[in-house]
Design an enzyme around this catalytic site. Structure first.
Site, PDB file in Angstrom:
ATOM      1  CE  LYS A   1     -13.482  -6.640   3.991  1.00 26.49           C
ATOM      2  NZ  LYS A   1     -12.959  -5.757   2.967  1.00 26.49           N
TER       3      LYS A   1
ATOM      4  CG  HIS B   1      -1.912  -1.021   1.379  1.00 25.03           C
ATOM      5  ND1 HIS B   1      -2.074  -1.768   2.516  1.00 25.03           N
ATOM      6  CD2 HIS B   1      -2.856  -1.467   0.501  1.00 25.03           C
ATOM      7  CE1 HIS B   1      -3.067  -2.622   2.353  1.00 25.03           C
ATOM      8  NE2 HIS B   1      -3.554  -2.472   1.144  1.00 25.03           N
TER       9      HIS B   1
ATOM     10  CB  SER C   1      -4.181  -6.725   4.444  1.00 24.42           C
ATOM     11  OG  SER C   1      -3.670  -5.463   4.097  1.00 24.42           O
TER      12      SER C   1
ATOM     13  NE  ARG D   1      -2.729  -7.369  -4.225  1.00 26.70           N
ATOM     14  CZ  ARG D   1      -3.433  -7.588  -3.140  1.00 26.70           C
ATOM     15  NH1 ARG D   1      -2.815  -7.907  -2.018  1.00 26.70           N
ATOM     16  NH2 ARG D   1      -4.738  -7.500  -3.161  1.00 26.70           N
TER      17      ARG D   1
END
Ligand code: ADP
Length: 151
Positions: free
Chosen positions: A41, A17, A128, A90
């Site tokens: 979440k 990040h 993460s 990515r």
């Protein structure tokens, strides 16, 4: 003024990040890092911690602001007067997912453009979710997160 939002969970922020934010910084006058708070979440770290770590990581960089938000990212962008959304890519999985979100966001808010920045190859594997797994299993994540992340 060209204001961009970099939205994410940042649970926790990683060196991947940080690289995207540093590379995006010269392209915009202001970057608002938006920490999404989705009530459905479950996060490993509370929003206050995630925010504190990001603020400490970019302390001294006046172009970068950090805020938490609820609800749709496009609505957060409108409140912030931001017309760009930054996302890092990515791999092709990220691309498939991010393209769909960008197109849906564009349909909801035509004035907001998503800008993709390809990940530096050294950070392709940094996620993460994997960092959280390592933490849960008592491994060392120092090389995957900025120094400000302390727990
Ligand atoms: P979300 O929960 O919305 O996926 P994340 O916090 O996982 O949010 O990621 C926010 C943004 O950062 C996404 O665009 C994601 O693709 C990007 N990102 C995550 N890890 C990396 C990395 N290692 N390199 C580049 N971009 C990354």
């Amino acid at each position: 003024m060209s204001i961009a939002v970099f939205p994410g969970s940042f649970d926790p922020i990683t060196v991947g990040h940080v690289d995207i934010i540093n590379r995006a910084a010269p392209l915009f006058e202001k970057i608002i890092i938006g920490i999404g708070n989705n009530i459905q979440k479950e996060y490993m770290f509370p929003a206050e911690k995630r925010e504190e770590w990001i603020k400490n990581t970019f302390a001294g960089n006046s172009k970068i602001e950090v805020r938490t938000y609820d609800g749709l990212t496009v609505n957060f962008c409108k409140r912030m007067h931001a017309v760009y959304i930054i996302r890092g890519l990515r791999n092709s999985n990220d691309f498939e997912f991010e393209q769909a979100i960008a197109q849906m966001n564009k349909a909801m808010a035509a004035g907001i453009e998503t800008v993709f920045i390809p990940c530096d190859p050294q950070y392709t594997a940094v996620a993460s979710s994997i960092v959280r797994d390592i933490i849960k299993n008592k491994g060392d994540v120092k090389m995957f997160v900025p120094g400000a992340v302390k727990f």
